[in-house]
Design a protein around this motif. Structure first.
Motif, PDB file in Angstrom:
ATOM      1  N   SER A   1       0.829  -1.207   0.000  1.00  0.00           N
ATOM      2  CA  SER A   1       0.000   0.000   0.000  1.00  0.00           C
ATOM      3  C   SER A   1       0.864   1.258   0.000  1.00  0.00           C
ATOM      4  O   SER A   1       2.055   1.216   0.329  1.00  0.00           O
ATOM      5  CB  SER A   1      -0.904   0.028   1.240  1.00  0.00           C
ATOM      6  N   TYR A   2       0.245   2.357  -0.357  1.00  0.00           N
ATOM      7  CA  TYR A   2       0.917   3.657  -0.318  1.00  0.00           C
ATOM      8  C   TYR A   2       1.373   3.974   1.100  1.00  0.00           C
ATOM      9  O   TYR A   2       2.492   4.468   1.311  1.00  0.00           O
ATOM     10  CB  TYR A   2      -0.051   4.737  -0.817  1.00  0.00           C
ATOM     11  N   GLU A   3       0.506   3.680   2.081  1.00  0.00           N
ATOM     12  CA  GLU A   3       0.840   3.972   3.477  1.00  0.00           C
ATOM     13  C   GLU A   3       2.082   3.209   3.925  1.00  0.00           C
ATOM     14  O   GLU A   3       2.936   3.745   4.638  1.00  0.00           O
ATOM     15  CB  GLU A   3      -0.350   3.618   4.386  1.00  0.00           C
ATOM     16  N   ASN A   4       2.192   1.952   3.487  1.00  0.00           N
ATOM     17  CA  ASN A   4       3.360   1.159   3.860  1.00  0.00           C
ATOM     18  C   ASN A   4       4.618   1.666   3.160  1.00  0.00           C
ATOM     19  O   ASN A   4       5.718   1.612   3.723  1.00  0.00           O
ATOM     20  CB  ASN A   4       3.129  -0.313   3.513  1.00  0.00           C
ATOM     21  N   ASP A   5       4.467   2.169   1.928  1.00  0.00           N
ATOM     22  CA  ASP A   5       5.602   2.773   1.228  1.00  0.00           C
ATOM     23  C   ASP A   5       6.132   3.977   2.007  1.00  0.00           C
ATOM     24  O   ASP A   5       7.347   4.166   2.142  1.00  0.00           O
ATOM     25  CB  ASP A   5       5.186   3.222  -0.177  1.00  0.00           C
ATOM     26  N   CYS A   6       5.220   4.820   2.491  1.00  0.00           N
ATOM     27  CA  CYS A   6       5.625   5.986   3.294  1.00  0.00           C
ATOM     28  C   CYS A   6       6.255   5.549   4.610  1.00  0.00           C
ATOM     29  O   CYS A   6       7.270   6.102   5.040  1.00  0.00           O
ATOM     30  CB  CYS A   6       4.413   6.878   3.585  1.00  0.00           C
ATOM     31  N   GLU A   7       5.644   4.537   5.228  1.00  0.00           N
ATOM     32  CA  GLU A   7       6.124   4.067   6.527  1.00  0.00           C
ATOM     33  C   GLU A   7       7.545   3.520   6.425  1.00  0.00           C
ATOM     34  O   GLU A   7       8.364   3.714   7.336  1.00  0.00           O
ATOM     35  CB  GLU A   7       5.186   2.995   7.070  1.00  0.00           C
ATOM     36  N   PHE A   8       7.849   2.849   5.316  1.00  0.00           N
ATOM     37  CA  PHE A   8       9.216   2.328   5.145  1.00  0.00           C
ATOM     38  C   PHE A   8      10.230   3.463   5.208  1.00  0.00           C
ATOM     39  O   PHE A   8      11.247   3.355   5.899  1.00  0.00           O
ATOM     40  CB  PHE A   8       9.362   1.592   3.815  1.00  0.00           C
ATOM     41  N   TRP A   9       9.977   4.560   4.491  1.00  0.00           N
ATOM     42  CA  TRP A   9      10.963   5.641   4.457  1.00  0.00           C
ATOM     43  C   TRP A   9      11.020   6.408   5.772  1.00  0.00           C
ATOM     44  O   TRP A   9      12.079   6.909   6.148  1.00  0.00           O
ATOM     45  CB  TRP A   9      10.690   6.565   3.275  1.00  0.00           C
ATOM     46  N   LYS A  10       9.920   6.474   6.492  1.00  0.00           N
ATOM     47  CA  LYS A  10       9.968   7.091   7.825  1.00  0.00           C
ATOM     48  C   LYS A  10      10.853   6.272   8.756  1.00  0.00           C
ATOM     49  O   LYS A  10      11.683   6.821   9.496  1.00  0.00           O
ATOM     50  CB  LYS A  10       8.553   7.234   8.394  1.00  0.00           C
ATOM     51  N   LYS A  11      10.682   4.961   8.706  1.00  0.00           N
ATOM     52  CA  LYS A  11      11.519   4.084   9.539  1.00  0.00           C
ATOM     53  C   LYS A  11      12.973   4.114   9.076  1.00  0.00           C
ATOM     54  O   LYS A  11      13.891   4.106   9.904  1.00  0.00           O
ATOM     55  CB  LYS A  11      10.978   2.657   9.494  1.00  0.00           C
ATOM     56  N   ALA A  12      13.179   4.150   7.756  1.00  0.00           N
ATOM     57  CA  ALA A  12      14.542   4.177   7.221  1.00  0.00           C
ATOM     58  C   ALA A  12      15.275   5.443   7.632  1.00  0.00           C
ATOM     59  O   ALA A  12      16.479   5.419   7.928  1.00  0.00           O
ATOM     60  CB  ALA A  12      14.502   4.056   5.700  1.00  0.00           C
ATOM     61  N   LEU A  13      14.564   6.561   7.654  1.00  0.00           N
ATOM     62  CA  LEU A  13      15.188   7.817   8.084  1.00  0.00           C
ATOM     63  C   LEU A  13      15.677   7.721   9.518  1.00  0.00           C
ATOM     64  O   LEU A  13      16.799   8.116   9.836  1.00  0.00           O
ATOM     65  CB  LEU A  13      14.190   8.972   7.948  1.00  0.00           C
ATOM     66  N   ARG A  14      14.828   7.181  10.378  1.00  0.00           N
ATOM     67  CA  ARG A  14      15.189   7.091  11.802  1.00  0.00           C
ATOM     68  C   ARG A  14      16.283   6.057  12.054  1.00  0.00           C
ATOM     69  O   ARG A  14      17.247   6.314  12.789  1.00  0.00           O
ATOM     70  CB  ARG A  14      13.957   6.729  12.634  1.00  0.00           C
ATOM     71  N   ALA A  15      16.118   4.878  11.454  1.00  0.00           N
ATOM     72  CA  ALA A  15      16.979   3.752  11.806  1.00  0.00           C
ATOM     73  C   ALA A  15      18.219   3.600  10.938  1.00  0.00           C
ATOM     74  O   ALA A  15      19.227   3.052  11.401  1.00  0.00           O
ATOM     75  CB  ALA A  15      16.161   2.454  11.736  1.00  0.00           C
ATOM     76  N   LEU A  16      18.172   4.080   9.686  1.00  0.00           N
ATOM     77  CA  LEU A  16      19.274   3.821   8.768  1.00  0.00           C
ATOM     78  C   LEU A  16      19.977   5.090   8.295  1.00  0.00           C
ATOM     79  O   LEU A  16      21.206   5.123   8.223  1.00  0.00           O
ATOM     80  CB  LEU A  16      18.768   3.046   7.541  1.00  0.00           C
ATOM     81  N   ILE A  17      19.221   6.119   7.978  1.00  0.00           N
ATOM     82  CA  ILE A  17      19.829   7.297   7.360  1.00  0.00           C
ATOM     83  C   ILE A  17      20.469   8.228   8.389  1.00  0.00           C
ATOM     84  O   ILE A  17      21.661   8.516   8.307  1.00  0.00           O
ATOM     85  CB  ILE A  17      18.788   8.050   6.502  1.00  0.00           C
ATOM     86  N   CYS A  18      19.699   8.695   9.345  1.00  0.00           N
ATOM     87  CA  CYS A  18      20.265   9.692  10.270  1.00  0.00           C
ATOM     88  C   CYS A  18      21.258   9.079  11.255  1.00  0.00           C
ATOM     89  O   CYS A  18      21.938   9.811  11.981  1.00  0.00           O
ATOM     90  CB  CYS A  18      19.163  10.435  11.015  1.00  0.00           C
TER      91      CYS A  18
END
Length: 260
Positions: free
Chosen positions: A90-107
């Motif tokens: 879903s679109y919501e899950n696509d957004c949720e992946f990048w929110k989690k990725a920002l917190r856990a992987l990117i920053c």
């Protein structure tokens, strides 16, 4: 921009694997969920995003090795595996992946932090704030709006923007006066021995004392004490607290500071 270019890097990797002479069945028919992420596609076509690139052409194309390595780290993460294997397409899950990725992987990525610090020393302080801005931007995107989405503005509204400009302008114009005033209240210290950031923070606080009668004195004191703790030395909060309180009391006695 990094999210879009990481997606493009992975898309190129998937395509290269598909074109191999001895490609495996998995490589010939890859899971395209990450590459076709709906949020990234919206961001890529967002008018605000395009306008920003025209005015400030920020790009990661000069860092191909970093993009490849970072993309690989994401692909190897548990977060990526969970996203790709999820039954929730879903679109919501696509957004949720990048929110989690920002917190856990990117920053939290050390190589990204080092790279950003090479571009500017101030990134060490700014990364957390900017991550928050990006997260809020993702949250305000919606599938229904399609392409016309908005990036989170730097300021909440025009009043906030004008406040920042006026505060900065007034601090520059009266900087010498404020610096002299501070020097008179630093007991047993030569101003050259005080952390420069402490001086700057107190100068801006004095500007707020003088130029913004609607902001209570206590609010200004609390804000700039917290700034000193965050941006200066471990003892700066206590030091700035003592000096600014003494200055505020004196300004009230002189009748210069009449607000509470």
């Amino acid at each position: 921009t990094l999210m879009v270019e990481l997606t493009d890097t992975q898309a190129a990797r998937v395509e290269a694997a598909r074109m191999k002479f001895l490609a495996t069945p998995e490589e010939k028919n890859p899971n395209m969920r990450f590459v076709n992420n709906r949020f990234i596609e919206q961001l890529r076509n967002c008018d605000d995003y395009k306008d920003y690139h025209e005015k400030k052409p920020v790009t990661w194309t000069n860092e191909p090795e970093f993009l490849r390595d970072f993309s690989e780290r994401i692909v190897k993460s548990e977060l990526y595996k969970e996203y790709m294997d999820s039954s929730d397409d879903s679109y919501e899950n696509d957004c949720e992946f990048w929110k989690k990725a920002l917190r856990a992987l990117i920053c939290t990525d050390e190589e990204l932090t080092e790279l950003l610090e090479q571009k500017s020393l101030y990134w060490n302080d700014d990364l957390e704030i900017i991550t928050t801005f990006v997260l809020k931007t993702i949250k305000q995107f919606s599938e229904e709006n399609g392409g016309p989405q908005s990036l989170l503005p730097m300021f909440k509204d025009d009043d906030d923007a004008e406040f920042a400009k006026e505060l900065f302008r007034n601090t520059l114009i009266h900087g010498g006066e404020y610096r002299n005033y501070i020097e008179n209240f630093i007991k047993n210290w030569e101003i050259e021995r005080v952390a420069f950031m402490d001086i700057v923070i107190m100068m801006v606080a004095l500007s707020e004392f003088h130029r913004f009668p609607s902001i209570p004195t206590r609010v200004t004191l609390n804000e700039y004490i917290e700034l000193a703790k965050a941006y200066s030395t471990s003892k700066s909060g206590q030091f700035v607290n003592g000096v600014l309180n003494a200055i505020a009391d004196n300004l009230k006695k002189e009748g210069v500071l009449t607000k509470e």
